[in-house]
Design an enzyme around this catalytic site. Structure first.
Site, PDB file in Angstrom:
ATOM      1  N   ASP A 138       0.885  -1.226   0.066  1.00 26.16           N
ATOM      2  CA  ASP A 138      -0.122  -0.020   0.154  1.00 26.16           C
ATOM      3  C   ASP A 138       0.955   1.353  -0.036  1.00 26.16           C
ATOM      4  O   ASP A 138       1.656   1.539   0.936  1.00 26.16           O
ATOM      5  CB  ASP A 138      -0.920  -0.219   1.246  1.00 26.16           C
ATOM      6  CG  ASP A 138      -1.930  -1.216   1.366  1.00 26.16           C
ATOM      7  OD1 ASP A 138      -2.218  -1.727   0.038  1.00 26.16           O
ATOM      8  OD2 ASP A 138      -2.335  -1.454   2.300  1.00 26.16           O
ATOM      9  N   PHE A 213      -2.012  -7.520  -8.565  1.00 25.27           N
ATOM     10  CA  PHE A 213      -2.242  -6.248  -8.671  1.00 25.27           C
ATOM     11  C   PHE A 213      -1.127  -5.880 -10.006  1.00 25.27           C
ATOM     12  O   PHE A 213      -1.240  -4.810 -10.571  1.00 25.27           O
ATOM     13  CB  PHE A 213      -1.420  -5.426  -7.448  1.00 25.27           C
ATOM     14  CG  PHE A 213      -2.559  -5.298  -6.455  1.00 25.27           C
ATOM     15  CD1 PHE A 213      -3.054  -6.154  -5.882  1.00 25.27           C
ATOM     16  CD2 PHE A 213      -3.036  -3.931  -6.300  1.00 25.27           C
ATOM     17  CE1 PHE A 213      -4.082  -5.768  -4.990  1.00 25.27           C
ATOM     18  CE2 PHE A 213      -4.059  -3.473  -5.560  1.00 25.27           C
ATOM     19  CZ  PHE A 213      -4.715  -4.788  -4.755  1.00 25.27           C
ATOM     20  N   GLU A 214       0.144  -6.475  -9.939  1.00 25.43           N
ATOM     21  CA  GLU A 214       1.082  -6.168 -11.074  1.00 25.43           C
ATOM     22  C   GLU A 214       0.069  -6.288 -12.552  1.00 25.43           C
ATOM     23  O   GLU A 214       0.536  -5.422 -13.413  1.00 25.43           O
ATOM     24  CB  GLU A 214       2.191  -7.290 -10.930  1.00 25.43           C
ATOM     25  CG  GLU A 214       3.101  -6.903 -12.212  1.00 25.43           C
ATOM     26  CD  GLU A 214       4.537  -7.785 -11.739  1.00 25.43           C
ATOM     27  OE1 GLU A 214       4.683  -8.356 -10.685  1.00 25.43           O
ATOM     28  OE2 GLU A 214       5.696  -7.741 -12.580  1.00 25.43           O
TER      29      GLU A 214
HETATM   30  C1  LIG Z   1      -1.733  -3.596  -2.618  1.00 30.61           C
HETATM   31  S1  LIG Z   1      -1.953  -5.146  -2.283  1.00 30.61           S
HETATM   32  C2  LIG Z   1      -0.842  -6.094  -2.997  1.00 30.61           C
HETATM   33  C3  LIG Z   1      -1.171  -7.633  -3.071  1.00 30.61           C
HETATM   34  C4  LIG Z   1       0.079  -8.489  -3.693  1.00 30.61           C
HETATM   35  N1  LIG Z   1       1.022  -8.259  -2.925  1.00 30.61           N
HETATM   36  C5  LIG Z   1      -0.003  -8.160  -5.082  1.00 30.61           C
HETATM   37  O1  LIG Z   1       1.014  -7.728  -5.558  1.00 30.61           O
HETATM   38  O2  LIG Z   1      -0.976  -8.471  -5.756  1.00 30.61           O
HETATM   39  C6  LIG Z   1      -1.457  -4.883  -0.537  1.00 30.61           C
HETATM   40  C7  LIG Z   1      -1.646  -6.119   0.252  1.00 30.61           C
HETATM   41  O3  LIG Z   1      -0.790  -5.844   1.307  1.00 30.61           O
HETATM   42  C8  LIG Z   1      -1.791  -6.211   2.463  1.00 30.61           C
HETATM   43  N2  LIG Z   1      -1.269  -5.265   3.652  1.00 30.61           N
HETATM   44  C9  LIG Z   1      -1.114  -3.865   4.007  1.00 30.61           C
HETATM   45  N3  LIG Z   1      -0.524  -3.599   4.872  1.00 30.61           N
HETATM   46  C10 LIG Z   1      -0.125  -4.800   5.479  1.00 30.61           C
HETATM   47  C11 LIG Z   1       0.701  -5.199   6.887  1.00 30.61           C
HETATM   48  N4  LIG Z   1       1.063  -4.112   7.391  1.00 30.61           N
HETATM   49  N5  LIG Z   1       0.857  -6.308   6.846  1.00 30.61           N
HETATM   50  C12 LIG Z   1       0.612  -7.452   6.060  1.00 30.61           C
HETATM   51  N6  LIG Z   1      -0.206  -7.165   4.916  1.00 30.61           N
HETATM   52  C13 LIG Z   1      -0.516  -5.967   4.837  1.00 30.61           C
HETATM   53  C14 LIG Z   1      -3.259  -5.625   2.170  1.00 30.61           C
HETATM   54  O4  LIG Z   1      -4.243  -6.296   2.627  1.00 30.61           O
HETATM   55  C15 LIG Z   1      -3.108  -6.077   0.561  1.00 30.61           C
HETATM   56  O5  LIG Z   1      -3.596  -7.192   0.292  1.00 30.61           O
END
Ligand SMILES: C[S@@+](CC[C@H](N)C(=O)[O-])C[C@H]1O[C@@H](n2cnc3c(N)ncnc32)[C@H](O)[C@@H]1O
Length: 232
Positions: A138, A213-214
């Site tokens: 994020d 997401f990529e």
């Molecule tokens: C933008 S998404 C990307 C997901 C995946 N890595 C992708 O590239 O498709 C970010 C993910 O990180 C998780 N996330 C956000 N903050 C986090 C944290 N502090 N610890 C673990 N997961 C987290 C969110 O729930 C989300 O699924």
């Protein structure tokens, strides 16, 4: 000095507490219990210290922080069945989707942890990670929210503790400002060296497994920024 600051940790309510507060709020919060062999979570006193003794966690491990619904882990684990993979994720629905895929594919070398990535060192033994991925975290684009970013100077302490010698860290993002500002401290830490740096991953020769997401960003024609570090 910045690198010595403690990384801020957002509060995470435990599954049991969420159920107690509002059982109908999120049906997936109960469904993670159906996959208790694949998803480990906070909620049981001393779960973390018990888990540190679980053989699976002795490594070497490939870790994905913020693994989403697990496409990346699933593909990676299929490609390298002899390795052990661990995903950290907060969202119940994504954890359930990931676990479902792993079950369906009979993939036995992946485990998921419902926990903040910031506290990964409380689950994983020091020096047991050979490769750590942070894929499209994020971006928290507003200035006042940047303190919530996973990749920040204090994260280098976590990274240094988790990685084994010669262990690698990969950071992929579509967010140019997040990438550029992270590079300033990632490149400046003498405990790591940059082994790959790329401003348009999909135009490069770098071996890559795309994440959910990529693929979305790729379909929009957006470049993916990529940096890989190695612990010295
Ligand atoms: C933008 S998404 C990307 C997901 C995946 N890595 C992708 O590239 O498709 C970010 C993910 O990180 C998780 N996330 C956000 N903050 C986090 C944290 N502090 N610890 C673990 N997961 C987290 C969110 O729930 C989300 O699924």
């Amino acid at each position: 000095m910045d690198a010595l600051k403690k990384q801020p940790i957002r509060k995470l309510r435990k599954p049991a507490e969420i159920l107690k507060l509002n059982p109908e709020r999120n049906p997936y919060s109960t469904r993670i219990f159906e996959y208790a062999d694949l998803i480990w979570f906070d909620g049981v006193e001393s779960a973390r210290s018990d888990l540190k003794n679980i053989e699976f966690l002795h490594g070497p491990l490939v870790v994905d922080l913020g693994c989403g619904s697990g496409n990346f882990l699933r593909q990676f684990a299929l490609r390298y069945p002899e390795k052990r993979f661990l995903g950290f994720e907060l969202r119940f629905k994504r954890l359930v989707f990931a676990a479902k895929k792993l079950k369906k594919g009979e993939i036995n070398n992946v485990r998921l942890i419902r926990s903040l990535a910031e506290v990964a060192t409380e689950w994983i033994r020091p020096g047991s990670v050979e490769l750590l991925h942070v894929n499209f975290p994020d971006p928290w684009p507003k200035k006042k929210h940047r303190k919530n970013r996973l990749i920040q100077p204090a994260f280098l302490e976590t990274l240094h503790q988790l990685l084994m010698s010669q262990g690698r860290f990969v950071f992929k993002t579509d967010h140019q400002e997040y990438f550029q500002s992270s590079l300033e401290f990632l490149q400046g830490d003498s405990r790591f060296e940059v082994s790959h740096l790329c401003h348009d991953l999909h135009q490069s020769e770098i071996e890559n497994i795309p994440t959910e997401f990529e693929l979305l960003f790729k379909s929009q024609g957006l470049p993916v920024y990529y940096v890989e570090l190695q612990k010295i």
